[in-house]
Scaffold this motif. Structure first.
Motif, PDB file in Angstrom:
ATOM      1  N   LEU A  19      -1.418  17.230   0.948  1.00  0.00           N
ATOM      2  CA  LEU A  19      -0.561  17.945  -0.255  1.00  0.00           C
ATOM      3  C   LEU A  19      -1.293  18.959  -0.548  1.00  0.00           C
ATOM      4  O   LEU A  19      -0.677  19.925  -1.011  1.00  0.00           O
ATOM      5  N   LEU A  75       7.975  15.193   2.328  1.00  0.00           N
ATOM      6  CA  LEU A  75       8.691  14.016   2.373  1.00  0.00           C
ATOM      7  C   LEU A  75       7.971  13.061   3.098  1.00  0.00           C
ATOM      8  O   LEU A  75       7.594  11.971   2.823  1.00  0.00           O
ATOM      9  N   LEU A 105       4.714  11.883   1.064  1.00  0.00           N
ATOM     10  CA  LEU A 105       4.880  10.806   0.090  1.00  0.00           C
ATOM     11  C   LEU A 105       5.663   9.527   0.386  1.00  0.00           C
ATOM     12  O   LEU A 105       5.097   8.644  -0.220  1.00  0.00           O
ATOM     13  N   LEU A 106       6.484   9.551   1.255  1.00  0.00           N
ATOM     14  CA  LEU A 106       7.232   8.441   1.711  1.00  0.00           C
ATOM     15  C   LEU A 106       5.980   7.414   2.339  1.00  0.00           C
ATOM     16  O   LEU A 106       5.989   6.251   2.151  1.00  0.00           O
ATOM     17  N   TYR A 128       3.809   5.637   0.262  1.00  0.00           N
ATOM     18  CA  TYR A 128       4.448   4.714  -0.457  1.00  0.00           C
ATOM     19  C   TYR A 128       4.320   3.291   0.649  1.00  0.00           C
ATOM     20  O   TYR A 128       4.026   1.975   0.398  1.00  0.00           O
ATOM     21  N   THR A 129       4.416   3.613   2.097  1.00  0.00           N
ATOM     22  CA  THR A 129       4.658   2.555   2.839  1.00  0.00           C
ATOM     23  C   THR A 129       3.283   1.725   3.042  1.00  0.00           C
ATOM     24  O   THR A 129       3.371   0.843   3.766  1.00  0.00           O
ATOM     25  N   ASN A 186       3.431  -0.291  -0.219  1.00  0.00           N
ATOM     26  CA  ASN A 186       4.648  -0.386  -1.040  1.00  0.00           C
ATOM     27  C   ASN A 186       4.510  -0.367  -2.591  1.00  0.00           C
ATOM     28  O   ASN A 186       5.052  -1.129  -3.344  1.00  0.00           O
ATOM     29  N   VAL A 204       4.314   2.542  -5.876  1.00  0.00           N
ATOM     30  CA  VAL A 204       4.548   3.967  -6.276  1.00  0.00           C
ATOM     31  C   VAL A 204       3.327   4.390  -6.976  1.00  0.00           C
ATOM     32  O   VAL A 204       3.159   5.499  -7.001  1.00  0.00           O
ATOM     33  N   ILE A 242       1.909   6.820  -4.467  1.00  0.00           N
ATOM     34  CA  ILE A 242       2.474   8.071  -4.679  1.00  0.00           C
ATOM     35  C   ILE A 242       1.953   9.048  -5.579  1.00  0.00           C
ATOM     36  O   ILE A 242       1.436  10.121  -5.345  1.00  0.00           O
ATOM     37  N   PHE A 243       1.586   8.478  -6.759  1.00  0.00           N
ATOM     38  CA  PHE A 243       1.240   9.315  -7.900  1.00  0.00           C
ATOM     39  C   PHE A 243      -0.284   9.457  -7.542  1.00  0.00           C
ATOM     40  O   PHE A 243      -0.810  10.820  -7.951  1.00  0.00           O
ATOM     41  N   ILE A 263      -0.188  12.479  -5.488  1.00  0.00           N
ATOM     42  CA  ILE A 263       0.074  13.801  -6.176  1.00  0.00           C
ATOM     43  C   ILE A 263      -0.907  14.228  -7.052  1.00  0.00           C
ATOM     44  O   ILE A 263      -1.455  15.516  -7.094  1.00  0.00           O
TER      45      ILE A 263
END
Lengths: 183, 502
Positions: free
Chosen positions: B215, B396, B399-400, B403-404, B407, B409, B412-413, B416
């Motif tokens: 990222l 995308l 980030l996705l 998540y996977t 599972n 969120v 993801i943070f 970031i």
């Protein structure tokens, strides 16, 4: 200066030839990166190093509180304390010696693009569990294409819808990954 | 030498799934080598979540394919656009672009592909012969040796990279500090968790790597280098003529050897070897003035060497468990995710992984040769894809993908946060590479150091008196003092020049 027409005898040793070449390569790299913004000056150098110093101090205080133990029986804080001390010492050296380094980059108007991009990322992460991945992904794609990438309206719309459709088919239908989703 | 595990390794590679992942890996590698923006490190980091879904052998085969595939792809942009796709292809630009201007881009690409193939293959053979020997030697290593090797590895990566050395070492130490977050395995105490349940389990490698390598690079590239569309030079016949091949023959042979030897060194093995190979050819040449104006050897030597080095940089990882560069740190993390500890036991305990990965490189190099010679036109066309379109797609996927993994969120943070940290580090001249590498090695160094202390009954001088760990620590001191030594050496030639001027 290394001149390509220089006869081979003028280069005293392989090591020196390699250094010349390194300089040549560096120059090329610099030329390629001309688009980079100018360096940011001593204040940002010192500020960045002070942040590192603060991390070191924080680590040292925190790990001291955890207990250092003895060398025969090291406590949980001994290792992080040792690292933190190294960080503190090196940052302190850098605060003094690194004022005039030129490896920082100034934030410019185009840094706003990164800030906007960051907002879309946080937005996606926040919306994902609420309304599924489709709409946030579509919005992110569109914003990045239209405003961050300056694509035309038409190609922004087509590419973002197409990409999200491909993601849907790939992640949800083919790989059956349990992403939160709207439909 | 018992060759049956090697042959079994070929059995592993030839399984259809593994062949498929090898093919996917090298295609992705070629693509990202050609596309500006993401390097192999970023790509491997972004694709780490995939490795959860597939077996360890397939996963590492694919990631390795991305790594050496990018070395082939990087050549194309160097020659056609004068933009080195990889740091290790920088010197290729000198003669590669000159050849392209003369309308001989095809020759340059063809020679580079053949050189890359030979360099890669020579290096795999070397790896096959050398790695089990080194691993056998390292089997006797105890905790003190591993602590010493880990520290040496972190220090070497920090001091050989470009950029300020102090900053790199500070970044590495912060990586070591981040590695201590979570429950202490020895005492059970929670360290730096601030009462958070998520932090109690420690910070996972995947979000750190995805954020700091993947990222951060995308965020950094957003600022500039956007919307630059270049029109590549025309590519004619890629099959090099017999004369060109004859001219490049020696350069390819010497490049293979230089690449293999220098690639084992931690730090910028591939970059250093391409520079050294080019310098050697220029020095040996009867007419050195041809270099920089389209000498075939000037393309063949660095491209051969960087591929050989990319392959041989697997040796420290697979035999000692010490990653030689940032990309190898990602491989290290990927193996750990699969529950496999890279190190001397790898050859004996997981021969399928070891030989499967090593032997897959033969196949991968053959695939890459096919893609770089008959199919090069396809990849040249990809040069026209705009980075503005690639950026949101990779974001995308990142980030996705994050998540996977679990599972959550939260992950993801985390990506970031580390993405922003990486971006700021780049802005302020700190390289993220040493941080990630140190993070990977952090818990290993800490636990070996503490076990070592227990062995020595709390006497730290034991680390210096054991022969092997003592030697390694001596090396640590030399590496730490190296900048001062080099300054002293460098001063001499400039003094002489100044005297001449005055």
């Amino acid at each position: 200066m290394s001149d390509p027409t220089k006869p081979p005898g003028a280069q005293p040793a392989q090591a020196v030839a390699a250094m010349d070449l390194q300089e040549e390569a560096d120059r090329l790299q610099a030329e390629l990166e001309e688009a980079r913004p100018p360096h940011a000056g001593p204040i940002s150098q010192v500020a960045a190093t002070v942040v590192a110093l603060a991390v070191g101090v924080f680590g040292a205080v925190g790990s001291y509180a955890l207990g250092l133990g003895q060398l025969t029986q090291p406590g949980p804080g001994l290792w992080p304390f040792a690292i933190s001390v190294v960080i503190i010492v090196l940052s302190a050296v850098l605060v003094v010696t690194g004022r005039n380094l030129q490896d920082t980059e100034r934030f410019s108007r185009s840094s706003l693009l990164t800030a906007v991009g960051l907002v879309t990322l946080v937005g996606l992460a926040a919306l994902l569990p609420v309304i599924g991945f489709e709409i946030p992904s579509l919005l992110l794609m569109f914003i990045w294409l239209r405003w961050l990438g300056k694509e035309s309206w038409r190609s922004s719309i087509v590419i973002s819808i197409g990409a999200v459709a491909v993601f849907y088919v790939l992640f949800v239908l083919l790989l059956q990954i349990p992403l939160p989703r709207l439909i | 030498m018992d060759i049956s595990p090697i042959l079994d390794g070929f059995g592993v590679v030839l399984e259809p799934t593994n062949l498929l992942y090898c093919l996917i890996g090298v295609i992705i590698g070629m693509l990202i080598g050609v596309l500006p923006g993401l390097g192999p490190g970023a790509t491997i980091a972004i694709l780490l979540p995939i490795t959860y879904g597939i077996g360890p052998v397939s996963a590492i085969i694919m990631l390795a394919g991305i790594f050496y595939g990018a070395q082939y792809g990087g050549t194309i942009t160097s020659v056609l656009l004068r933009l080195p796709g990889e740091a290790s292809s920088v010197v290729t630009v000198f003669d590669g672009f000159a050849l392209a201007k003369q309308g001989k881009a095809g020759t340059a690409l063809g020679i580079a592909a053949i050189g890359s193939f030979i360099g890669g293959t020579v290096s795999i053979i070397g790896l096959t012969l050398v790695a089990p020997v080194v691993a056998g030697f390292a089997l006797d290593f105890g905790p003190p040796e591993y602590a010493a090797l880990g520290i040496l590895g972190v220090l070497l990566i920090s001091s050989i990279g470009n950029g300020n050395k102090l900053k790199a070492i500070i970044a590495a130490c912060i990586g070591l500090l981040i590695a201590t977050v979570g429950r202490d395995t020895f005492t059970g105490a929670e360290r730096f968790t601030f009462g958070s349940l998520n932090l109690a389990e420690g910070i996972d490698f995947i979000p750190i790597a995805m954020g700091l390598f993947g990222l951060s690079e995308i965020l950094y590239n957003l600022e500039e280098r956007h919307n630059k569309v270049h029109s590549p030079a025309k590519v004619g016949n890629v099959w090099p003529s017999r004369k060109d091949l004859g001219q490049a023959k020696g350069a390819i042979g010497r490049g293979s050897l230089i690449g293999f030897v220098l690639g084992v060194l931690p730090g910028g093995g591939a970059v250093l070897s391409s520079l050294a190979a080019y310098a050697l050819e220029k020095r040996r040449a009867k007419q050195p003035e041809r270099f920089g104006r389209g000498a075939v050897e000037g393309v063949a030597a660095p491209e051969t060497a960087n591929n050989a080095a990319a392959t041989s940089s697997f040796i420290p990882l697979l035999t000692l468990g010490i990653p030689a560069n940032a990309t190898m740190a990602l491989m290290f993390g990927a193996l750990l995710i699969q529950g496999i500890q890279p190190g001397p036991q790898l050859v004996t305990e997981h021969p399928d992984v070891f030989w499967g990965v090593v032997n897959s490189m033969y196949i991968g190099n053959i695939l890459l040769l096919i893609m770089s010679i008959p199919m090069v036109g396809v990849f040249v066309r990809i040069l026209r894809v705009r980075p503005a379109i690639m950026a949101p797609i990779t974001v995308l996927i990142t980030l996705l993908g994050a998540y996977t993994v679990r599972n959550q969120v939260y992950d993801i943070f985390l990506v970031i946060v580390f993405g922003v940290l990486g971006y700021l580090m780049k802005k302020f001249g700190f390289e993220p590479g040493p941080l990630v590498l140190a993070f990977v090695l952090g818990s290993m160094i800490e636990s070996s150091a503490r076990q070592g202390l227990l062995i020595f009954g709390g006497d730290p001088t034991g680390f210096f008196t054991r022969p092997i760990s003592g030697t390694v620590f001596a090396l640590v001191v030399i590496v730490a003092a190296w900048p001062l030594i080099r300054k002293a050496i460098r001063r001499k030639p400039t003094d002489r020049v100044e005297e001449k001027i005055s």
